[in-house]
Design an enzyme around this catalytic site. Structure first.
Site: not given
Length: 504
Positions: A415, A396
């Site tokens: 992440c 992301h």
């Protein structure tokens, strides 16, 4: 350049991206390097003819008998195992230097154990941690070994079992070099003291020269003055170890240089083991993330075409798992659905005013309440790259771009934050009739959350490489931030000791 895998206008898009990418091939090495693997043998069950009812396939296990070796073959197998245990990085401790069985059947079993070790690694299923989700498929070497014995092609068969990747082969060469350094006495630690830089002199500078010369053939091994040439050598060493290339030997650089050569040998061996867990053939079009180096690379046709810095999981609870999956869509203007643990530990304690000020919406009540951060203020930025996995991790964007200026970028909750998410989104969506660059820009400007499906899913690999070779063969090392190298070595040693005890 051939038409891009990503779409009809891929060549134009890639050219623009490459024009802004610095040392794409070199940076891609940090994300896993190039790979080349022959396609595995495959077989298919014929499809039923139209109107036919498929017949269930009955599989009857066939027990292949252990083959009998000729005298010449037995000697050949002994030599290959003894040499291979060293060359392929299978020796972690003296306990593994076992005398090979003298009887024919015992030697065959030792050959099968060796074949498994170099082909799929040395761990049993129970040895894998949950977040080591990149695991080899089960494999029985006996049928193929029996054929190799019958065809008298044992050396060729063993040679084809090791990972057929450039990254693995470079580690094998690096292992041989660092073993030679170890056999020659290794290197001595540089004593602690003030920072060393141009103009320094004395015994510690002499120790620095000797230490650098052990790895770098361009360094004069004698002398006690810190000159410009020595500064260049320090910069090269800092780049090999992933440190800021300042040319000054301070605490971080001193610590990296003082890691014993025996530890570097074990580090190389741990990474060779993880290569054995890889699929025997990876898609030539893929994205690779090196978790330990926090580096991301995009490959097309097995060539690196784009690279960027990333930010991966912090040690101590935020580790990014090793896994393989496929990116299927890009979410534009994504909200952040905060994991319950993060919400409870880090956000709810800050109070309602903080949550409101930072765009968090409380959904539900009581024990079932959760947090969602709205797109305009989302910690995910403007792009989220989705792929299926049991850990709820993804690639992301981030509003906090300052992290990419740091050398230590292990800062996320698991992440992978991306330095250039917009470039990656346009590359992956290239060729989509719906998601043209203009459509992407329009959706972002509108501020609403939309999911853009990729015209073609793209494989993604999250890998943990702490040792790898650059294109000129120079070994590069990173820290072992999660302690996975040490954990892996310990698990292998424990299992080897148990096997050796059982064989007595």
């Amino acid at each position: 350049m051939k038409q891009s895998m990503f779409g009809r206008t891929g060549s134009r898009v890639l050219a623009a991206l490459l024009a802004t990418s610095v040392s794409t091939a070199a940076l891609a090495q940090q994300a896993g390097g190039q790979v080349t693997a022959p396609p595995p043998a495959t077989g298919a069950i014929p499809a039923p003819q139209a109107g036919q009812t498929p017949t269930p396939v009955q599989v009857t296990p066939v027990q292949t008998p252990l083959p009998t070796l000729s005298r010449e073959q037995a000697e050949q197998v002994r030599r290959l195992i003894v040499e291979g245990r060293i060359a392929q990085g299978l020796r972690y401790s003296a306990a593994e230097a076992q005398v090979l069985p003298q009887d024919d059947q015992g030697l065959v079993r030792a050959a099968l154990d060796y074949a498994r070790a170099i082909h799929i690694g040395r761990l049993a299923t129970a040895d894998f941690q949950e977040d080591w989700a990149l695991r080899p498929a089960a494999w029985d070497p006996l049928p193929a070994f029996a054929r190799a014995v019958a065809d008298n092609r044992i050396p060729q068969w063993f040679a084809g079992l090791t990972p057929q990747y450039e990254g693995y082969d470079n580690l094998r060469k690096g292992l041989a070099r660092y073993r030679r350094i170890e056999a020659a006495g290794g290197w001595s630690a540089i004593p602690a003291g003030p920072d060393l830089s141009v103009g320094s002199s004395g015994a510690r500078v002499a120790a620095l020269r000797a230490r650098l010369a052990a790895e770098d053939g361009d360094v004069a091994a004698t002398g006690n003055s810190f000159d410009a040439a020595l500064k260049d050598a320090v910069v090269r060493a800092q780049r090999r170890y992933g440190l800021p290339p300042t040319g000054t030997v301070s605490t971080q650089t001193l610590a990296a240089l003082n890691v014993p050569v025996a530890s570097r040998v074990r580090q190389i061996m741990a990474n060779m083991e993880r290569w054995r867990w890889m699929p025997k053939e990876m898609p030539v079009d893929r994205i690779q993330v090196n978790i330990a180096a926090a580096q991301v690379a995009v490959f097309e046709g097995d060539r690196p075409v784009m690279s960027m810095r990333g930010a991966t999981g912090k040690p101590g609870g935020g580790e990014t798992p090793m896994l393989a999956s496929s990116i299927h869509s890009v979410v534009l203007n994504p909200p952040w659905n905060v994991p319950a643990g993060i919400a409870a530990r880090e956000l709810f304690p800050k109070g309602a005013a903080y949550l409101a000020r930072n765009g968090f919406k409380v959904i539900g009540t009581g024990a079932n309440r959760r947090l969602q951060q709205q797109p305009a203020q989302s910690a995910l930025g403007k792009y989220k790259f989705d792929f299926d996995n049991p850990f709820a991790v993804y690639l992301h964007d981030t509003p906090g771009k300052g992290i990419f200026n740091a050398y230590d970028r292990l800062a996320s909750h698991g992440c992978i934050r991306l330095e250039k998410p917009g470039d990656l989104a346009r590359l992956l969506l290239d060729g989509s009739a719906e998601w043209t660059p203009e459509a992407i820009d329009g959706a972002l400007a509108a501020g609403k959350t939309v999911r853009a499906k990729l015209p073609k899913e793209v494989a993604v690999y999250l890998l943990y490489w702490t040792a790898y070779a650059s294109q000129n063969g120079t070994m590069n090392f990173r820290g072992d931030p999660y302690g996975w190298d040490k954990t892996l070595a310990s698990k292998i040693e424990t299992r080897s000791a148990a096997q050796a005890l059982a064989a007595r």
